[in-house]
Each structure stands twice: as structure tokens, then as C-alpha cells.
Design a protein around this motif. Sequence first.
Motif, PDB file in Angstrom:
ATOM      1  N   LEU A  49      10.161 -26.310   8.543  1.00 16.61           N
ATOM      2  CA  LEU A  49      10.225 -26.314  10.005  1.00 16.61           C
ATOM      3  C   LEU A  49       9.261 -27.372  10.518  1.00 16.61           C
ATOM      4  O   LEU A  49       8.133 -27.467  10.032  1.00 16.61           O
ATOM      5  CB  LEU A  49       9.831 -24.955  10.577  1.00 16.61           C
ATOM      6  CG  LEU A  49      10.916 -23.880  10.632  1.00 16.61           C
ATOM      7  CD1 LEU A  49      11.357 -23.479   9.243  1.00 16.61           C
ATOM      8  CD2 LEU A  49      10.422 -22.663  11.392  1.00 16.61           C
ATOM      9  N   THR A  50       9.703 -28.148  11.508  1.00 18.28           N
ATOM     10  CA  THR A  50       8.853 -29.236  11.985  1.00 18.28           C
ATOM     11  C   THR A  50       7.920 -28.789  13.105  1.00 18.28           C
ATOM     12  O   THR A  50       8.245 -27.900  13.882  1.00 18.28           O
ATOM     13  CB  THR A  50       9.693 -30.423  12.510  1.00 18.28           C
ATOM     14  OG1 THR A  50      10.307 -30.060  13.755  1.00 18.28           O
ATOM     15  CG2 THR A  50      10.759 -30.846  11.507  1.00 18.28           C
ATOM     16  N   ASP A  51       6.768 -29.428  13.166  1.00 22.61           N
ATOM     17  CA  ASP A  51       5.848 -29.284  14.298  1.00 22.61           C
ATOM     18  C   ASP A  51       4.970 -30.533  14.327  1.00 22.61           C
ATOM     19  O   ASP A  51       3.996 -30.632  13.589  1.00 22.61           O
ATOM     20  CB  ASP A  51       4.988 -28.025  14.167  1.00 22.61           C
ATOM     21  CG  ASP A  51       4.187 -27.755  15.444  1.00 22.61           C
ATOM     22  OD1 ASP A  51       3.933 -28.717  16.203  1.00 22.61           O
ATOM     23  OD2 ASP A  51       3.814 -26.591  15.678  1.00 22.61           O
ATOM     24  N   ARG A  52       5.358 -31.489  15.159  1.00 27.31           N
ATOM     25  CA  ARG A  52       4.645 -32.773  15.173  1.00 27.31           C
ATOM     26  C   ARG A  52       3.200 -32.618  15.605  1.00 27.31           C
ATOM     27  O   ARG A  52       2.365 -33.475  15.305  1.00 27.31           O
ATOM     28  CB  ARG A  52       5.381 -33.777  16.062  1.00 27.31           C
ATOM     29  CG  ARG A  52       5.310 -33.478  17.538  1.00 27.31           C
ATOM     30  CD  ARG A  52       6.235 -34.373  18.356  1.00 27.31           C
ATOM     31  NE  ARG A  52       5.990 -34.241  19.797  1.00 27.31           N
ATOM     32  CZ  ARG A  52       6.364 -33.208  20.536  1.00 27.31           C
ATOM     33  NH1 ARG A  52       6.997 -32.187  19.980  1.00 27.31           N
ATOM     34  NH2 ARG A  52       6.108 -33.195  21.835  1.00 27.31           N
ATOM     35  N   ARG A  53       2.885 -31.506  16.310  1.00 25.05           N
ATOM     36  CA  ARG A  53       1.511 -31.355  16.803  1.00 25.05           C
ATOM     37  C   ARG A  53       0.528 -31.003  15.694  1.00 25.05           C
ATOM     38  O   ARG A  53      -0.666 -31.235  15.847  1.00 25.05           O
ATOM     39  CB  ARG A  53       1.458 -30.302  17.906  1.00 25.05           C
ATOM     40  CG  ARG A  53       2.017 -30.826  19.227  1.00 25.05           C
ATOM     41  CD  ARG A  53       2.091 -29.741  20.262  1.00 25.05           C
ATOM     42  NE  ARG A  53       2.994 -28.685  19.834  1.00 25.05           N
ATOM     43  CZ  ARG A  53       4.015 -28.239  20.558  1.00 25.05           C
ATOM     44  NH1 ARG A  53       4.258 -28.763  21.743  1.00 25.05           N
ATOM     45  NH2 ARG A  53       4.793 -27.293  20.105  1.00 25.05           N
ATOM     46  N   ARG A 110       0.716 -29.729   7.415  1.00 23.85           N
ATOM     47  CA  ARG A 110      -0.721 -30.004   7.291  1.00 23.85           C
ATOM     48  C   ARG A 110      -1.088 -30.596   5.923  1.00 23.85           C
ATOM     49  O   ARG A 110      -2.246 -30.905   5.678  1.00 23.85           O
ATOM     50  CB  ARG A 110      -1.530 -28.718   7.485  1.00 23.85           C
ATOM     51  CG  ARG A 110      -1.438 -28.122   8.875  1.00 23.85           C
ATOM     52  CD  ARG A 110      -2.425 -26.958   9.035  1.00 23.85           C
ATOM     53  NE  ARG A 110      -2.293 -26.333  10.341  1.00 23.85           N
ATOM     54  CZ  ARG A 110      -1.563 -25.244  10.584  1.00 23.85           C
ATOM     55  NH1 ARG A 110      -0.920 -24.636   9.603  1.00 23.85           N
ATOM     56  NH2 ARG A 110      -1.491 -24.747  11.805  1.00 23.85           N
ATOM     57  N   ALA A 111      -0.110 -30.724   5.034  1.00 24.62           N
ATOM     58  CA  ALA A 111      -0.410 -31.128   3.656  1.00 24.62           C
ATOM     59  C   ALA A 111      -0.955 -32.553   3.596  1.00 24.62           C
ATOM     60  O   ALA A 111      -0.478 -33.447   4.303  1.00 24.62           O
ATOM     61  CB  ALA A 111       0.850 -31.022   2.804  1.00 24.62           C
ATOM     62  N   GLN A 112      -1.956 -32.754   2.733  1.00 27.61           N
ATOM     63  CA  GLN A 112      -2.426 -34.121   2.446  1.00 27.61           C
ATOM     64  C   GLN A 112      -1.291 -34.925   1.830  1.00 27.61           C
ATOM     65  O   GLN A 112      -1.124 -36.098   2.110  1.00 27.61           O
ATOM     66  CB  GLN A 112      -3.609 -34.068   1.455  1.00 27.61           C
ATOM     67  CG  GLN A 112      -4.874 -33.448   2.014  1.00 27.61           C
ATOM     68  CD  GLN A 112      -5.701 -34.439   2.826  1.00 27.61           C
ATOM     69  OE1 GLN A 112      -5.236 -35.528   3.159  1.00 27.61           O
ATOM     70  NE2 GLN A 112      -6.912 -34.050   3.174  1.00 27.61           N
ATOM     71  N   ASP A 113      -0.515 -34.258   0.958  1.00 26.58           N
ATOM     72  CA  ASP A 113       0.587 -34.911   0.258  1.00 26.58           C
ATOM     73  C   ASP A 113       1.823 -34.007   0.337  1.00 26.58           C
ATOM     74  O   ASP A 113       2.005 -33.110  -0.485  1.00 26.58           O
ATOM     75  CB  ASP A 113       0.188 -35.157  -1.207  1.00 26.58           C
ATOM     76  CG  ASP A 113       1.264 -35.916  -1.976  1.00 26.58           C
ATOM     77  OD1 ASP A 113       2.431 -35.928  -1.539  1.00 26.58           O
ATOM     78  OD2 ASP A 113       0.935 -36.481  -3.038  1.00 26.58           O
ATOM     79  N   ASP A 145       7.629 -39.320   8.600  1.00 26.10           N
ATOM     80  CA  ASP A 145       7.000 -39.570   7.296  1.00 26.10           C
ATOM     81  C   ASP A 145       6.753 -38.272   6.535  1.00 26.10           C
ATOM     82  O   ASP A 145       6.925 -38.216   5.307  1.00 26.10           O
ATOM     83  CB  ASP A 145       5.662 -40.315   7.477  1.00 26.10           C
ATOM     84  CG  ASP A 145       5.855 -41.705   8.050  1.00 26.10           C
ATOM     85  OD1 ASP A 145       6.990 -42.236   7.960  1.00 26.10           O
ATOM     86  OD2 ASP A 145       4.890 -42.263   8.602  1.00 26.10           O
ATOM     87  N   VAL A 146       6.325 -37.231   7.250  1.00 22.75           N
ATOM     88  CA  VAL A 146       6.080 -35.937   6.607  1.00 22.75           C
ATOM     89  C   VAL A 146       7.387 -35.370   6.048  1.00 22.75           C
ATOM     90  O   VAL A 146       7.444 -34.899   4.907  1.00 22.75           O
ATOM     91  CB  VAL A 146       5.425 -34.940   7.590  1.00 22.75           C
ATOM     92  CG1 VAL A 146       5.285 -33.567   6.962  1.00 22.75           C
ATOM     93  CG2 VAL A 146       4.055 -35.456   8.041  1.00 22.75           C
ATOM     94  N   VAL A 147       8.442 -35.443   6.848  1.00 18.68           N
ATOM     95  CA  VAL A 147       9.738 -34.932   6.390  1.00 18.68           C
ATOM     96  C   VAL A 147      10.241 -35.741   5.201  1.00 18.68           C
ATOM     97  O   VAL A 147      10.732 -35.180   4.210  1.00 18.68           O
ATOM     98  CB  VAL A 147      10.763 -34.930   7.544  1.00 18.68           C
ATOM     99  CG1 VAL A 147      12.174 -34.645   7.020  1.00 18.68           C
ATOM    100  CG2 VAL A 147      10.376 -33.888   8.590  1.00 18.68           C
ATOM    101  N   ALA A 148      10.107 -37.057   5.263  1.00 17.54           N
ATOM    102  CA  ALA A 148      10.532 -37.902   4.140  1.00 17.54           C
ATOM    103  C   ALA A 148       9.774 -37.518   2.873  1.00 17.54           C
ATOM    104  O   ALA A 148      10.358 -37.454   1.780  1.00 17.54           O
ATOM    105  CB  ALA A 148      10.304 -39.375   4.471  1.00 17.54           C
TER     106      ALA A 148
END
Length: 213
Positions: A11-15, A179-182, A23-26
Motif C-alpha cells: 500500500l502506498t503512502d508518499r508521506r 520506510r525501508a532503507q532498501d 522509486d519505492v514501488v519500483a
Amino acid sequence: MHAGPGGIVVLTDRRVARRALVDVVAGAVGGGVRWVVLREKDLPRAERLALAVELRAILAEAGGTLVVAGPDPLDGDAVHLPAAGPYPPPAVGLVGRSCHDTAELARLTTEHYVTLSPVHETRTKPGYGPALRAAGLAALVKVSPVPVLALGGIETPAQVAACVEAGATGVAVLGAIMRAQDPTETATTLGRAFQEAATRHVTSPAHSGGGQP
């Protein structure tokens, strides 16, 4: 239409995302995620539509699917609706709904899957509860007429495994990936935990043939 979501669903949350949402989704898709639910409901439709187009392109390359939160599929064919409505759901290819208890499950009509939440307390929606825990999740899975995604505060491989053992066909995560670093590494780790638990769940005596000889 394709089957409903399974495995690790983001689930996305750009905030709360550490980097640009795309980039996070990719990164998550690179780690094996094939289902993404676009939230960002506060954006104007034009901006949200542009984001949906970008995310769909990333998912399409991997054979994945973008689901849009709310009744407007943003030119796609998959939506995820809140418990409050609308009823009946719009006639699109795939419809999910957020549920929290047996009363909400009983209102389902043509939905293809549900999320059940919160499994644990969450940082995204503090005070939203009470938390179901594994036992509460398992009890609701038993009465759900459609496949279930576990949602809410799921951040560790052990928590993912517990949801699968409770009968969830997928585990929806927000903070753990955003929130993941990677994001790739996190998605891979959680995905592996899901697969291992799913394999155990299928082969355990309690689920092989229901005790028939």
C-alpha cells in the motif's frame, strides 16, 4: 479477470516514503511484489492519474497489477473500497474492500477479496483497532466469503508467517516497505517468509484433505 491479490501486497503512502513513491514501488517490485494499492487519496485526480500511469508501467513489466483505493479506477480495472461504501461496488474487473469485523464481512456482495485490519497496532493509523492479532484474524478468515489480505502493522517475517498460518492469502504492508532503507531487500525478505509459510500451511496435516482417508 485475474485472481485477486496474493503474496506481499504494498500500500502506498508518499508521506512516509523515504524516497519518491515511484522509486519505492519500483524497488518493491524488484523484490518480487506483484500487487500495489495506490492510496494518495488527497491528490487531485489528474496528479493521481499520472501517478497511476507511472506505477502501472512499472508493474506491467513484471506482470503485476495496480489496484486503486476508492471507487474511481483511474482508467484501470481494479479498485479497493472502504468499508463505508459505495454499495454495491462499481462493476470493474477486480474489487476489494476493507473490512474489520463480521458485520462488515456480511455486507459483501460482488467483491473479489477483502483486507482485514488492523492485525497489529499501526504507526500509520494509531488508535485504529482493537488489533485482531493472529487469533482474531483466523476467526474472521473462517467466516469471510472471499480471500483475505491481512493488513495493519505487519513489518517482520514472523508476523507475515503468522498471517499466512491464520489463513490469509496475502499480506498487505505499508510502513515496512515505505520506510525501508532498501525496499527491494525488505520485499524479498517478507516475500520469502510468505512463501515458506504458505508451503508449510498447505502441507500441514490440518489442511491436507480435512482428515479424509
